[in-house]
Design an enzyme around this catalytic site. Sequence first.
Site, PDB file in Angstrom:
ATOM      1  N   HIS A 331       0.855  -1.187   0.000  1.00 54.21           N
ATOM      2  CA  HIS A 331       0.000   0.000   0.000  1.00 54.21           C
ATOM      3  C   HIS A 331       0.886   1.230   0.000  1.00 54.21           C
ATOM      4  CE1 HIS A 331      -2.967   2.965   1.441  1.00 54.21           C
ATOM      5  NE2 HIS A 331      -3.855   2.155   0.889  1.00 54.21           N
ATOM      6  N   ASP A 390      -7.942  -4.684  -0.357  1.00 51.80           N
ATOM      7  CA  ASP A 390      -8.389  -5.259  -1.627  1.00 51.80           C
ATOM      8  C   ASP A 390      -8.058  -6.743  -1.734  1.00 51.80           C
ATOM      9  OD1 ASP A 390      -9.497  -2.908  -2.816  1.00 51.80           O
ATOM     10  OD2 ASP A 390      -7.456  -2.171  -3.065  1.00 51.80           O
TER      11      ASP A 390
END
Length: 453
Positions: A331, A390
């Site tokens: 991320h 996700d």
Amino acid sequence: MTVTKNEVMNCIKGYSNKCEENGTVEKELFSKYGVKRGLRDLNGKGVLTGVTNISRIESSKMVDGESVPCKGELYYRGYKIEDLVAGFKNSSRFGFEETAYLLMFGDLPKKEELDEFIQILSTCRRLPKNFVRDVIMKAPSTDIMNSLTRSVLTLASYDKEVSDTSIENVIRQSIELIALFPLLAVYGYHACNHYIKGNSFYIHKPKPGLSVSENFLRILRPDKNYTELEAKVLDIAFVLHMEHGGGNNSTFTTRVVTSSGSDTYSTIAAALSSLKGPRHGGANIMVVKMFKDIKKNVKDLTDEAEVKEYLRKILNKQAFDKRGLIYGMGHAVYSISDPRAEIFKEFVEELAVEKGREKDFALYSMIERLAPEVISEERHIYKGVSANVDFYSGLVYSMLDIPEELYTPMFAIARIVGWSAHRLEEIINAEKIMRPAYISACSYNDYKDISER
């Protein structure tokens, strides 16, 4: 004189070459002028563009004067996301409406306030007469984000106070859009599924008294049926995707367009257009596709060595889409852990048991553990990576039998809350239109008459 379509395309190829030739800016100039490409510094940290009270991300702490990565933490209006989720989970409540109230208005609602807000959302969950027929069904699209954006812009035509940017009116418009987003997304999918894919067509109305997640599953499925666990896990997914610190492309877009004085519908349409981009939304789709590819090409999915070797091939651009990315890992902000993924994993495992998908969950868990090892071994620059939200959301949506066309719109159904909160905050605090500075690198040219060119 008329030209054929092929001749037009040949001309466009020439235009494209000119565009690339004259549109390329020397990379050295960005360093020379200290330009933060992508609004990030050399370490990938976002350039400060605003201040917000809506949410907060912590991914590092100062230790002896140095910034040290730490376990990721996410706060909504100062409340830790884990505490919010535990609060409505322990009371067997759905969390979307409560969390939306918190983000929009800054306080956790009392019971009577929450009941009132839920009733308002239910009342607003009605599209204008013939809207489905005249707007959604008339021009179905295989891209549901485009359908959703078009529907939002068309709703502006039904609002007599469309351009009123007073706080009261923007709150009213925001609540209506929050209530309507699930309908617009799902109905857009049904229109595509029927008119483009040739499948059966059905439109179910939402049922008063049901939560956002319950109504979503009700209007999506032919039989309107769902289990309590399915609805609760989807509710958690919506809550975890609602807001993320403000420092993301679509929320920044919301604030930029808001600062110009534009109306709510145009602002949210712009945010949707940002989220639609694959660099922002759509990561969970790629996770699902990547796992399908792994299942197809790895003979023994319980053999860690074989799975790890295939992950190495993906990372080295030898397998899957050959982009060198293990989707769902890493991320821009978090390095040690993404708190949303950690919360989600607990609920995902429970759903996997109900759905008989324990083997899939085991594979995801294995890859969550192996991928950081592979990345560490293959990449010279390694800041540390972990699974992001996700990674598991794609598995959840597949277990809920949600079509891939709706994965990014599902993100929008949640994030409309964060966008609305940031729009209101921008209206309350903004004094000027946002106007970024660009340094011109173009050369000076002497004009030539057309006969001399």
